[in-house]
Design a protein around this motif. Sequence first.
Motif, PDB file in Angstrom:
ATOM      1  N   LEU A 506       0.842  -1.194   0.000  1.00 21.75           N
ATOM      2  CA  LEU A 506       0.000   0.000   0.000  1.00 21.75           C
ATOM      3  C   LEU A 506       0.878   1.245   0.000  1.00 21.75           C
ATOM      4  CD1 LEU A 506      -2.841   1.344   0.340  1.00 21.75           C
ATOM      5  CD2 LEU A 506      -2.452   1.201   2.820  1.00 21.75           C
ATOM      6  N   PHE A 507       0.460   2.267  -0.772  1.00 21.23           N
ATOM      7  CA  PHE A 507       1.204   3.523  -0.854  1.00 21.23           C
ATOM      8  C   PHE A 507       0.363   4.673  -0.306  1.00 21.23           C
ATOM      9  CE2 PHE A 507       3.542   0.947  -3.778  1.00 21.23           C
ATOM     10  CZ  PHE A 507       4.843   1.438  -3.743  1.00 21.23           C
ATOM     11  N   GLY A 514      -2.213   8.814  -9.379  1.00 22.98           N
ATOM     12  CA  GLY A 514      -1.229   8.299 -10.315  1.00 22.98           C
ATOM     13  C   GLY A 514      -0.753   6.902  -9.954  1.00 22.98           C
ATOM     14  N   ILE A 515      -0.633   6.626  -8.659  1.00 27.37           N
ATOM     15  CA  ILE A 515      -0.225   5.293  -8.217  1.00 27.37           C
ATOM     16  C   ILE A 515      -1.328   4.280  -8.502  1.00 27.37           C
ATOM     17  CG2 ILE A 515       0.403   3.939  -6.184  1.00 27.37           C
ATOM     18  CD1 ILE A 515       1.698   6.445  -5.039  1.00 27.37           C
ATOM     19  N   MET A 516      -2.578   4.662  -8.287  1.00 25.78           N
ATOM     20  CA  MET A 516      -3.694   3.769  -8.605  1.00 25.78           C
ATOM     21  C   MET A 516      -3.730   3.437 -10.097  1.00 25.78           C
ATOM     22  SD  MET A 516      -6.754   5.583  -6.456  1.00 25.78           S
ATOM     23  CE  MET A 516      -6.414   6.458  -4.937  1.00 25.78           C
ATOM     24  N   LEU A 517      -3.500   4.463 -10.940  1.00 28.08           N
ATOM     25  CA  LEU A 517      -3.515   4.232 -12.383  1.00 28.08           C
ATOM     26  C   LEU A 517      -2.432   3.247 -12.801  1.00 28.08           C
ATOM     27  CD1 LEU A 517      -4.064   7.910 -13.597  1.00 28.08           C
ATOM     28  CD2 LEU A 517      -5.748   6.074 -13.594  1.00 28.08           C
ATOM     29  N   ALA A 518      -1.334   3.221 -12.036  1.00 27.93           N
ATOM     30  CA  ALA A 518      -0.240   2.303 -12.338  1.00 27.93           C
ATOM     31  C   ALA A 518      -0.478   0.909 -11.787  1.00 27.93           C
ATOM     32  CB  ALA A 518       1.072   2.863 -11.785  1.00 27.93           C
ATOM     33  N   GLY A 519      -1.624   0.677 -11.120  1.00 28.55           N
ATOM     34  CA  GLY A 519      -1.974  -0.657 -10.667  1.00 28.55           C
ATOM     35  C   GLY A 519      -1.512  -1.007  -9.278  1.00 28.55           C
ATOM     36  N   ALA A 522      -3.506   2.609  -3.124  1.00 26.83           N
ATOM     37  CA  ALA A 522      -2.970   3.859  -2.584  1.00 26.83           C
ATOM     38  C   ALA A 522      -4.072   4.670  -1.936  1.00 26.83           C
ATOM     39  CB  ALA A 522      -2.296   4.673  -3.686  1.00 26.83           C
ATOM     40  N   VAL A 523      -3.662   5.533  -0.991  1.00 27.26           N
ATOM     41  CA  VAL A 523      -4.559   6.485  -0.339  1.00 27.26           C
ATOM     42  C   VAL A 523      -3.795   7.802  -0.184  1.00 27.26           C
ATOM     43  CG1 VAL A 523      -5.860   4.736   0.927  1.00 27.26           C
ATOM     44  CG2 VAL A 523      -3.844   5.753   1.976  1.00 27.26           C
ATOM     45  N   VAL A 547       3.543  -0.966   3.905  1.00 26.12           N
ATOM     46  CA  VAL A 547       2.915   0.332   3.647  1.00 26.12           C
ATOM     47  C   VAL A 547       4.040   1.324   3.430  1.00 26.12           C
ATOM     48  CG1 VAL A 547       1.499   2.191   4.555  1.00 26.12           C
ATOM     49  CG2 VAL A 547       0.857  -0.188   5.008  1.00 26.12           C
ATOM     50  N   PHE A 548       4.045   1.980   2.250  1.00 33.26           N
ATOM     51  CA  PHE A 548       5.102   2.918   1.906  1.00 33.26           C
ATOM     52  C   PHE A 548       4.567   4.350   1.942  1.00 33.26           C
ATOM     53  CE2 PHE A 548       6.493  -0.976  -0.314  1.00 33.26           C
ATOM     54  CZ  PHE A 548       7.779  -1.086   0.212  1.00 33.26           C
ATOM     55  N   LEU A 549       5.355   5.245   2.507  1.00 34.77           N
ATOM     56  CA  LEU A 549       5.067   6.673   2.506  1.00 34.77           C
ATOM     57  C   LEU A 549       5.910   7.333   1.426  1.00 34.77           C
ATOM     58  CD1 LEU A 549       5.197   7.426   6.343  1.00 34.77           C
ATOM     59  CD2 LEU A 549       3.217   6.703   4.986  1.00 34.77           C
TER      60      LEU A 549
END
Length: 625
Positions: A506-507, A514-519, A522-523, A547-549
């Motif tokens: 999770l990001f 943009g992260i969601m579009l890349a598959g 993310a929140v 979980v990445f920040l």
Amino acid sequence: MDLCDRSRASTAAAFPGSLIPQRAMRSVPFRFGLLFLSIAAALALAFATPYAWVLRAACHAGYWLTALLFAAFLFFLWRELDGAGGLAGLGRRIAAEKRALALLAVLAGLLQIHEPHRAKVLYDEDVLCGTALRMHEDRLAVYPVRMHFFDGRLTVFNSTADKRPPFFPFALSLVHDLTGYRTANVFILNALLAFGLLSGLYYLVRPLAGAVAAAAAAFLMAGLPLLAQNATGASFEVMNLFLITVFALAGRRFLAGKGAEGLGLFLTLSLLLAATRYESALYLFTFAGLVLFKWVREKRVTLPWAATLSPLLFLPSLFACRVLLTSGGLQTKTEGTFFSLSYLPGNLEHIFYYLFCPPSSDQTNSLLFSLVGLAALTVFLVTFFGSLARREGVGDARIVLFATVATILATSSLSLIDNWGQWDDGTVARYSLPFHLAMALAFGSALPLVFRGGTPRWVPLAAAGWLLLCSLPQSARHEMTDRLPLCADSAFLHDWMEKNTTVRDLFVDQSAIGIMLAGRPAVPYPVANDAPWKLAAVIQAGVYENVFLVEHLAFSAQTGTWRALDAKSVPDPSIHSEPVLEYRSRLTLKTVISRVTGVDDPDAEQHAVPADPDARVRRLYEIMP
């Protein structure tokens, strides 16, 4: 049977004489009354109803109303093609124009080879592509706010309506429908639109100045580094320019026809143009002015039934405008109003610098384009008004071109009093594209005035030489795209995600779209900071492995410290993390990726996930950040 007759026949069938007298339906005042009633109804639905209703309508009806407008455009386009010989006639015209089209295709291809294909203006383009994704998957005019990997698939948990007009995301969603979803579809769409733009420019100039001058104008436009930057991006700027050219072509066709011939296509194109960018709504007034001009010239009014109801097709854009005004979309860099005459002196200074700065600068302008374009624009306007003063005939093609150029100047002048009107800012420079289109149109149409015997062939050859020897190297030398804020950082992040993470990671980012579009799930930071304990809970429950920040930081020379680019995108103090890596696109700008190691949670026992399968599922929905 023309458009008016067909419209009258269909209306008579729908409204029997016992309900509405036939004489009233045929009367012009009755139709005008219905037109004004439609306008009033559209404005009332968008601005006089509760905002919650408007927001719901924008989300659930925006796609279908836009689809209805596009279907109307296709209907009238097909009627025009049918009247010109149908597909066979279109094929003959394409065959006759194969050399010109091949040249335009080559120019459009050159726009694609010297700039990287990626989103250029973050995070505006991510929102547009996110809206297209939801239109494709669920037929909803919304963009995702948070996405999770849940029950074996990526699932959008929250969405909201965008403040931008919906036509570009709708067009992109059609590409997804035809080919399947992939992030590269937006670049394919903009590449096709770039070809359409150059073609529209060519065929607008050719009747006025000939094929040689039209080719020179196309070379000039294709050599603008700013156009190449946007033709390889994910925004709606190239679509806006393309629609401006086809709007003018439809206007020329309408003035050349009799009565209501061509009116339907002209009308739907003006609505599509207004549904692409907010300022392009001014073309509705241009449409009305050209229609009024034809009515006066023919000394009769032809108002089809389709035109009287057309304001209702503008509802999606009006809904978006209500969202813009209500959600605070008109933001300013400093305290103050979005539009103000106080911005005029500073914006003029920035605009003139952008237009006339040398090629050695780091701008996306073209000095040669600005010099010859402004000179040609001056010649075009002076000769047009001179012809009117002498009461000489100017022709329909020149009238439409003048109306289009005048509207472009009106929309571009908004930058003069706009808080975001500094064209030399890399993210704002795209606002100058319509002005460059106006200069290219004026350049092509003014060439016969300079060369009385016809435009010599060395003019397009010189423009081609400038394109190949000056323009393309300028873009390659300055790496225009990578100078945009966070553009290189975003490209690095996406490449790292693809190689080092899975959907079980999770990001949390400033803009998670943009992260969601890349598959990847993310929140955004506001969501994560609202309940930080959930970041640890999803790891403990086995939903996510990591979980990445993602933090975007800028260095302050005054304080000697790094600070977040967005004050709202700072991790909550209760979140503990360890750095994974950092990437610096500039000395003063860096992106830091950290892994969450724990969260201070005094109520950790209450947040545990039960072992019972049914209870576990219900609880997992609750703990998703």
